[in-house]
Write a protein that holds these residues in place. Structure first.
Motif, PDB file in Angstrom:
ATOM      1  N   THR A  43       0.825  -1.210   0.000  1.00  0.00           N
ATOM      2  CA  THR A  43       0.000   0.000   0.000  1.00  0.00           C
ATOM      3  C   THR A  43       0.860   1.262   0.000  1.00  0.00           C
ATOM      4  O   THR A  43       0.636   2.199  -0.780  1.00  0.00           O
ATOM      5  CB  THR A  43      -0.919   0.000   1.226  1.00  0.00           C
ATOM      6  OG1 THR A  43      -1.743  -1.179   1.195  1.00  0.00           O
ATOM      7  CG2 THR A  43      -1.813   1.227   1.242  1.00  0.00           C
ATOM      8  N   ASN A  69       2.851   1.451  -3.369  1.00  0.00           N
ATOM      9  CA  ASN A  69       1.991   1.819  -4.487  1.00  0.00           C
ATOM     10  C   ASN A  69       1.537   3.269  -4.389  1.00  0.00           C
ATOM     11  O   ASN A  69       1.360   3.945  -5.411  1.00  0.00           O
ATOM     12  CB  ASN A  69       0.778   0.890  -4.558  1.00  0.00           C
ATOM     13  CG  ASN A  69       1.070  -0.362  -5.382  1.00  0.00           C
ATOM     14  OD1 ASN A  69       2.029  -0.391  -6.149  1.00  0.00           O
ATOM     15  ND2 ASN A  69       0.260  -1.381  -5.225  1.00  0.00           N
ATOM     16  N   SER A  70       1.301   3.746  -3.154  1.00  0.00           N
ATOM     17  CA  SER A  70       0.933   5.152  -2.983  1.00  0.00           C
ATOM     18  C   SER A  70       2.056   6.054  -3.473  1.00  0.00           C
ATOM     19  O   SER A  70       1.821   7.056  -4.178  1.00  0.00           O
ATOM     20  CB  SER A  70       0.624   5.442  -1.512  1.00  0.00           C
ATOM     21  OG  SER A  70      -0.480   4.679  -1.072  1.00  0.00           O
ATOM     22  N   SER A  71       3.284   5.690  -3.130  1.00  0.00           N
ATOM     23  CA  SER A  71       4.435   6.478  -3.578  1.00  0.00           C
ATOM     24  C   SER A  71       4.596   6.386  -5.099  1.00  0.00           C
ATOM     25  O   SER A  71       4.867   7.393  -5.778  1.00  0.00           O
ATOM     26  CB  SER A  71       5.701   5.986  -2.888  1.00  0.00           C
ATOM     27  OG  SER A  71       6.839   6.673  -3.357  1.00  0.00           O
ATOM     28  N   ALA A 123      -0.323  15.047  -2.386  1.00  0.00           N
ATOM     29  CA  ALA A 123      -1.510  14.195  -2.369  1.00  0.00           C
ATOM     30  C   ALA A 123      -2.512  14.712  -1.351  1.00  0.00           C
ATOM     31  O   ALA A 123      -2.162  14.996  -0.197  1.00  0.00           O
ATOM     32  CB  ALA A 123      -1.132  12.759  -2.047  1.00  0.00           C
ATOM     33  N   ASP A 165      -5.688  13.008  -1.016  1.00  0.00           N
ATOM     34  CA  ASP A 165      -6.207  11.735  -0.530  1.00  0.00           C
ATOM     35  C   ASP A 165      -5.761  10.680  -1.525  1.00  0.00           C
ATOM     36  O   ASP A 165      -4.857  10.909  -2.346  1.00  0.00           O
ATOM     37  CB  ASP A 165      -7.739  11.767  -0.367  1.00  0.00           C
ATOM     38  CG  ASP A 165      -8.455  12.270  -1.610  1.00  0.00           C
ATOM     39  OD1 ASP A 165      -8.045  11.874  -2.729  1.00  0.00           O
ATOM     40  OD2 ASP A 165      -9.406  13.055  -1.472  1.00  0.00           O
ATOM     41  N   GLU A 166      -6.390   9.493  -1.462  1.00  0.00           N
ATOM     42  CA  GLU A 166      -5.965   8.412  -2.333  1.00  0.00           C
ATOM     43  C   GLU A 166      -6.286   8.687  -3.804  1.00  0.00           C
ATOM     44  O   GLU A 166      -5.673   8.097  -4.701  1.00  0.00           O
ATOM     45  CB  GLU A 166      -6.642   7.100  -1.904  1.00  0.00           C
ATOM     46  CG  GLU A 166      -6.197   6.606  -0.533  1.00  0.00           C
ATOM     47  CD  GLU A 166      -6.862   5.292  -0.168  1.00  0.00           C
ATOM     48  OE1 GLU A 166      -7.708   4.816  -0.958  1.00  0.00           O
ATOM     49  OE2 GLU A 166      -6.538   4.745   0.908  1.00  0.00           O
ATOM     50  N   ARG A 167      -7.249   9.575  -4.092  1.00  0.00           N
ATOM     51  CA  ARG A 167      -7.701   9.787  -5.470  1.00  0.00           C
ATOM     52  C   ARG A 167      -7.319  11.158  -6.040  1.00  0.00           C
ATOM     53  O   ARG A 167      -7.293  11.331  -7.255  1.00  0.00           O
ATOM     54  CB  ARG A 167      -9.216   9.619  -5.545  1.00  0.00           C
ATOM     55  CG  ARG A 167      -9.709   8.249  -5.106  1.00  0.00           C
ATOM     56  CD  ARG A 167     -11.210   8.139  -5.250  1.00  0.00           C
ATOM     57  NE  ARG A 167     -11.637   8.356  -6.616  1.00  0.00           N
ATOM     58  CZ  ARG A 167     -11.687   7.400  -7.538  1.00  0.00           C
ATOM     59  NH1 ARG A 167     -11.319   6.163  -7.233  1.00  0.00           N
ATOM     60  NH2 ARG A 167     -12.098   7.656  -8.771  1.00  0.00           N
TER      61      ARG A 167
END
Length: 521
Positions: free
Chosen positions: A17, A20-22, A93, A95-97
């Motif tokens: 997680t 992948n976020s990075s 960022a 949030d996630e989107r």
């Protein structure tokens, strides 16, 4: 092991997680860096009153809401300002989107845009933006500008090619000539390329190939697999190493035990299977040591107790051979019969004690009247002797409470042994009393004999123990009677104890539960 597997799986999931976020942040930044660079340069070249109109136009076409912000509203470090001035963008960022992106316009202004997922419309808008940007340049400067953009702005290839070198279908070339944008998807490489035609018609802009974002690329899967395998291997090694050390302790203890060191024990703690095995080994070792001790004690006791009657039998045989009359021979034969009876009684005592002490008795608990058992024992002893008066005090317990769950044979034996013991040591009188409550039964046997010193109360229940070695076999018995009583009480979940008697001698008291189930051996 299960905990280690769950922990490694959890850590792997967290690592994927975070990684992948990075990667997603880097991917978004790479995809929009060139776009923001071109928009920033186009905005910088326009008069201030035209900038917002241009931003509104490209915000719609790129699906990226643009706006201009003052650098003073953002707390930028010198290194961040330097990176922005060199053509980089700053992505943060939300949030996630969603994320917000900043790029350099001039010393006072920054271009701000909000991005979500990088869509096809964004890619089409980017190549349209690039086409418009290059169309405003002289043809001879376009190649140099593309090289500059490749070097400083775009993270994916941007090329100028001739229509003949483009691997496109006729219908696609026709679409380009009409000012459209052609997108070519390479399924095998999992990438896309975009094409647009410049206004002179002799050159095409090729954007890409642009790699699609892969949440689980091959190298990431390999890295996570290696992490999982190495973590599990380390966890297994630690667990097996610890288990191996504990098992070696058990092995060394078992080896010493098999060599005759019955006092050896293992210090293996824990609630797992090895800890349970260590506890079971210690219990087994203690029990075997106890049995061996009993065996040695019985061998010594048997050899000591058998010596006297056997010696008397041998002496009687010699006397019979020398006897001159029938009366003399009859006297010796009578004595031999008594010696044989004593041997038979002794063997019975040994067998009973061994059966009770080694944990092998079959205890059948059934409902019986305790008062009636005491009555039978008293009657038997009154028939066999008249030296001592035996008083049986009737119980005050109700008829229902006179019944208890017992093995009749063993309780009868325990009462018989205590009454017989009291008959040997009492001077003139014995008293027996039974009492019962809702939960327990109690029998007290008192005598007016010499009594037992308080310091010897525990020792009297030891096998073959005699408090006074000068006593004769007739008064001293075999030293097993009280040991048998104690073991009978143990198998009935009760106790046998000795106290001072109101009559001046000793009081033996038996206590056990009225209601119980058969005990597991």
């Amino acid at each position: 092991m299960l905990f280690s597997l769950l922990l490694v799986s959890l850590l792997s999931g967290i690592a994927i997680t975070i990684f992948n976020s990075s990667r997603l942040v880097d991917y978004r930044e790479a995809m929009v860096r060139g776009t923001f660079r071109i928009v920033s340069e186009m905005v910088a070249e326009l008069p201030p009153q035209q900038r917002q109109k241009m931003l509104d136009q490209w915000s719609h076409r790129l699906t990226l809401p643009f706006s201009l912000v003052s650098q003073q509203t953002l707390a930028l470090t010198q290194s961040e300002k330097k990176a922005l001035r060199q053509g980089h963008v700053k992505l943060k960022a939300l949030d996630e989107r969603r994320a917000v992106v900043y790029s350099w316009v001039n010393s006072k202004l920054l271009l701000r845009g909000y991005i979500g997922a990088v869509s096809g419309q964004t890619s089409n808008g980017t190549i349209s933006l690039l086409r418009e940007y290059l169309n405003h340049l002289p043809p001879q400067r376009r190649a140099a500008e593309v090289m500059k953009l490749n070097k400083e702005a775009f993270s994916y290839p941007v090329n100028l090619i001739s229509p003949e070198n483009a691997n496109l279908q006729p219908v696609q070339k026709e679409q380009l000539s009409m000012g459209g944008v052609v997108t070519v998807l390479d399924n095998e490489a999992e990438s896309i390329s975009l094409y647009a035609q410049l206004k002179n018609g002799h050159q095409l802009i090729q954007l890409g190939p642009l790699d699609l974002f892969k949440p689980y690329p091959f190298n990431l899967i390999i890295a996570i697999s290696l992490f999982v395998l190495s973590s599990l291997s380390l966890a297994i090694y630690v667990l097996v190493r610890s288990m191996e050390k504990r098992l070696r302790k058990l092995e060394r203890a078992a080896t010493r035990f098999s060599s005759g060191d019955f006092a050896v024990r293992v210090d293996v703690k824990g609630r797992d299977s090895i800890g349970s095995l260590g506890t079971a080994f210690n219990a087994m070792a203690s029990y075997i040591q106890h049995l061996i001790s009993i065996q040695k004690e019985m061998i010594r006791g048997v050899s000591h107790e058998l010596r006297t009657p056997v010696a008397r039998l041998r002496f009687a045989l010699e006397m019979i051979a020398d006897a001159e009359t029938d009366k003399a021979r009859k006297i010796q034969l009578t004595g031999m019969d008594k010696d044989i009876e004593e041997l038979d009684t002794l063997v019975d005592e040994f067998l009973t004690y061994a059966n009770l002490e080694q944990g092998a008795p079959v205890i059948r608990l059934e409902r019986h009247n305790i008062e009636s058992i005491i009555t039978r024992v008293v009657e038997d002893h009154l028939r066999l002797q008249s030296r001592v008066a035996i008083e049986h005090t009737p119980t005050n317990a109700s008829e229902q409470r006179q019944f208890a769950n017992i093995d009749q044979r063993y309780i009868h034996r325990a009462i018989q042994n205590l009454v017989g013991n009291a008959c040997r040591y009492a001077d003139t009188k014995i008293q027996i009393k039974f009492s019962a409550t809702q939960d327990s039964c109690r029998i007290s046997i008192d005598d007016d004999g010499p009594g037992i010193p308080e310091g010897q109360w525990e020792r009297v229940f030891t096998a073959f123990a005699r408090l006074d070695d000068s006593r004769t076999r007739k008064s001293g018995g075999y030293g097993l009677g009280l040991s048998i009583v104690q073991r009978i009480m143990y198998w009935h979940n009760g106790t046998a104890e000795v106290l001072h008697s109101p009559l001046g001698g000793a009081r033996f008291r038996l206590t056990w539960p009225r209601k119980q189930i058969t005990r597991n051996h």
